[in-house]
Design an enzyme around this catalytic site. Structure first.
Site, mmCIF file in Angstrom:
data_model
loop_
_atom_site.group_PDB
_atom_site.id
_atom_site.type_symbol
_atom_site.label_atom_id
_atom_site.label_comp_id
_atom_site.label_asym_id
_atom_site.label_seq_id
_atom_site.Cartn_x
_atom_site.Cartn_y
_atom_site.Cartn_z
ATOM 1 N N GLY A 25 -5.569 -15.327 -43.608
ATOM 2 C CA GLY A 25 -4.758 -14.127 -43.371
ATOM 3 C C GLY A 25 -3.431 -14.569 -42.782
ATOM 4 N N ASP A 29 -0.696 -9.128 -40.294
ATOM 5 C CA ASP A 29 -0.168 -8.600 -39.052
ATOM 6 C C ASP A 29 -0.805 -9.266 -37.820
ATOM 7 O OD1 ASP A 29 1.526 -6.592 -38.054
ATOM 8 O OD2 ASP A 29 -0.269 -5.538 -37.339
ATOM 9 N N THR A 31 -2.144 -12.162 -37.487
ATOM 10 C CA THR A 31 -1.739 -13.562 -37.293
ATOM 11 C C THR A 31 -0.394 -13.640 -36.591
ATOM 12 O OG1 THR A 31 -2.982 -14.202 -39.233
ATOM 13 C CG2 THR A 31 -1.274 -15.739 -38.506
ATOM 14 N N LYS A 32 0.564 -12.823 -37.077
ATOM 15 C CA LYS A 32 1.883 -12.966 -36.449
ATOM 16 C C LYS A 32 1.989 -12.231 -35.116
ATOM 17 C CE LYS A 32 3.990 -9.672 -39.614
ATOM 18 N NZ LYS A 32 4.150 -9.524 -41.043
ATOM 19 N N ARG A 59 -3.376 -16.235 -49.826
ATOM 20 C CA ARG A 59 -3.257 -16.292 -51.287
ATOM 21 C C ARG A 59 -1.816 -16.459 -51.750
ATOM 22 N NH1 ARG A 59 -7.205 -11.512 -53.131
ATOM 23 N NH2 ARG A 59 -6.007 -10.513 -51.515
ATOM 24 N N HIS A 256 -15.402 -0.482 -29.511
ATOM 25 C CA HIS A 256 -14.755 -0.750 -28.219
ATOM 26 C C HIS A 256 -15.375 0.059 -27.067
ATOM 27 C CE1 HIS A 256 -11.875 -2.847 -30.559
ATOM 28 N NE2 HIS A 256 -11.122 -1.829 -30.910
ATOM 29 N N LYS A 352 -5.831 9.420 -31.235
ATOM 30 C CA LYS A 352 -4.517 8.901 -31.649
ATOM 31 C C LYS A 352 -3.511 10.033 -31.573
ATOM 32 C CE LYS A 352 -5.762 4.932 -34.251
ATOM 33 N NZ LYS A 352 -5.242 3.856 -33.421
HETATM 34 C C1 BG6 Z 1 -8.067 -1.504 -32.798
HETATM 35 C C2 BG6 Z 1 -8.072 -0.239 -33.602
HETATM 36 O O1 BG6 Z 1 -9.335 -2.099 -32.816
HETATM 37 O O2 BG6 Z 1 -7.699 -1.199 -31.449
HETATM 38 C C3 BG6 Z 1 -6.711 0.413 -33.556
HETATM 39 O O3 BG6 Z 1 -8.422 -0.543 -34.942
HETATM 40 C C4 BG6 Z 1 -6.285 0.644 -32.131
HETATM 41 O O4 BG6 Z 1 -6.716 1.642 -34.272
HETATM 42 C C5 BG6 Z 1 -6.402 -0.636 -31.332
HETATM 43 O O5 BG6 Z 1 -4.950 1.097 -32.129
HETATM 44 C C6 BG6 Z 1 -6.153 -0.363 -29.868
HETATM 45 O O6 BG6 Z 1 -6.062 -1.581 -29.182
HETATM 46 P P1 BG6 Z 1 -5.242 -1.669 -27.822
HETATM 47 O O7 BG6 Z 1 -5.476 -3.059 -27.356
HETATM 48 O O8 BG6 Z 1 -3.820 -1.386 -28.161
HETATM 49 O O9 BG6 Z 1 -5.835 -0.623 -26.917
#
Ligand code: BG6
Length: 493
Positions: A25, A29, A31-32, A59, A256, A352
């Site tokens: 990858g 995103d 990775t960078k 790829r 999470h 969100k």
């Molecule tokens: C990611 C989710 O696992 O965690 C994202 O896919 C979310 O949708 C992100 O924005 C939130 O991470 P953090 O570290 O910014 O709270």
């Protein structure tokens, strides 16, 4: 295997043995934005061996030279790096495509060259799959076919780091787990949930088990309820198609927030090693009361944002079907059927496009019931609350009751508030990804997730996802304006 040793939890003083980090990858995103800057942080702080090197795979048709120039736009050479040779100058690019086995032979050749050239002993290899979920299994199959996951030399390990999502429901998670175990041993798999590496989340165990004052009151006798919540101001961040298939329950809660819940609520593990913590987490998640039709209807709220505060509504975002029922907000209540937590509600919430960027764990204690205070004064008492702040300002706040200075007896809130950074005398916490990369090189599984707990979490939430899909009238999708506090509802009572 004898050469593997679980490192002491929470120590980052050990420098891992030389290793080649192979990142799939290369132009993605992650990775960078995360992996490369984290490697830089580790390199600059001398936390990785000087012979650690990086091979990036993808790829696209880059050469090593053109890839170095591409990645240098995003990851400038680490500012503190005074090394003659920074790992960024030595990155190699190898074009790989799981459908072309020859390209994996090219990767094997590069690894062999490094093994024979760079150190006296064979190098360890960490394969990091920073790729979309659809590519994970074919990449593992290709690595396996090229024998790159085999540990042929007892002194050199092969580790595989993979990102969530780990399946999209119970069936797919079980399938993925079975597939993984066909190709690599569980002890060599590092499933990443970056929330586990956040300072506050790591601090849950310290708060609970290094402070006698908390562990003795960490149960239904003293605690009224626990709230674990995360609000994000951001929306889809260009991941529209992925998110529309996923939804917030799969994206944030199943993984999470459930990981946080397990750390907050589990019984004290027998020791601080990764296996003991895993057993305690698994025992806890197995005790969560399954949702019924009734508790899904009264104890779970799902919602989607509409336009508001100059922001587009979810259905107006690019690539989102006009009739999408995907949730961008979830709030739910659950119970844990064990002695410690009987009748204590746990409120879990994520959304969100909210009005704030806050994540925290609130432990709300029961009110004082002593008849010491007059009825009138009792009414003014607010419950003690311990807040573990994940974001912003990772830290801790304890709300107590105290007499306000003055001639009369007036009681009010006394707040102790601190950030972990204020209390640290060292260089500051490594970024979550830096910590995870380091731990994956150190064989420390503490901050990684295991297949068994992921599967238990899917057991809990797959019926919810099915009920939402099959019976949308019974489980309506509420709405809230973008940039607001979320929908109006109540799960209390
Ligand atoms: C990611 C989710 O696992 O965690 C994202 O896919 C979310 O949708 C992100 O924005 C939130 O991470 P953090 O570290 O910014 O709270």
């Amino acid at each position: 295997m004898s050469h593997k040793k679980e490192q002491t939890t929470f120590s980052i003083e050990v420098i891992p043995a030389p290793c080649v980090v192979v990142i799939f990858g290369a132009t993605g995103d992650l990775t960078k934005r995360k992996i490369m800057p984290s490697l830089c942080q580790l390199c600059a702080n001398n936390l990785i061996h000087e012979h650690t090197s990086v091979i990036c795979c993808g790829r696209s048709d880059y050469t090593t030279e053109s890839y170095r120039s591409y990645i240098s736009q995003y990851v400038p050479k680490c500012s503190h790096c005074n090394k003659k040779s920074c790992f960024l100058d030595n990155i190699i690019y190898v074009r790989t495509d799981a459908k072309e086995p020859k390209t994996f032979q090219d990767l094997a050749d590069q690894l062999n060259i490094k093994d024979s050239k760079e150190t006296a002993s064979p190098l360890n290899h960490l394969f990091y799959l920073a790729v979309p979920p659809a590519s994970v299994t074919e990449l593992i199959a290709a690595l396996s076919q090229a024998k790159l996951l085999e540990e042929t030399n007892p002194d050199a390990w092969r580790h595989l780091a993979i990102e969530k999502p780990f399946g999209t429901d119970l069936e797919s998670a079980v399938k993925l787990d079975t597939f993984l175990h066909e190709h690599i041993a569980e002890e060599d798999i590092y499933r990443i949930d970056h929330y586990l590496a956040k300072e506050t989340v790591q601090n849950i165990l310290i708060t609970r088990f290094a402070n006698r004052i908390f562990e003795t009151i960490w149960d239904h006798h003293a605690i009224d309820h626990i709230r674990i919540s995360t609000a994000e101001t951001v929306g889809l961040e260009g991941r529209n198609s992925y998110f529309d298939k996923s939804g917030l329950l799969r994206d944030m809660i199943q993984n999470h927030l459930m990981e946080i819940l397990m750390l907050v609520a589990m019984e004290p593990p027998a020791s601080s090693n990764a296996d003991a913590i895993h057993v305690a987490k698994l025992n806890l998640i197995e005790k969560i009361r399954p949702f019924t039709e009734e508790s899904m209807a009264t104890g779970i709220v799902r919602a989607q944002y509409t336009s508001g505060n100059d922001m587009a509504g979810y259905l107006e975002e690019p690539d989102i079907p006009a009739d999408s029922m995907t949730e961008t907000f979830v709030s739910l209540k659950l119970f844990i059927d064990n002695e410690r937590w009987q009748d204590v509600p746990f409120y879990i919430q994520a959304g969100k496009r909210m009005d704030s960027q806050d994540s925290e764990i609130e432990i709300v204690f029961k009110r004082s019931t002593l008849s010491f205070f007059s009825e009138q004064l009792s009414k003014t008492l607010t419950p003690n609350t311990l807040t573990l702040r994940i974001r912003p300002d990772e830290g801790m706040q304890l709300d107590l009751q105290a007499k306000h200075s003055g001639p009369k007896l007036a009681i009010g809130n006394l707040q102790f508030d601190t950030t972990y950074e204020q209390q640290s005398s060292n260089q500051g916490a490594p970024d979550a990804y830096a910590r995870l990369l380091l731990d994956a090189m150190l064989h420390d599984h503490t901050l990684f997730v295991r297949g068994a707990t992921i599967i238990e979490s899917w057991k809990l939430f797959t019926p919810v996802l099915e009920a939402w899909k099959n019976n949308p009238d019974k489980y309506p999708l509420l709405s809230y304006p973008a940039g607001s506090e979320g929908p109006e509802f109540s799960l209390e009572g």
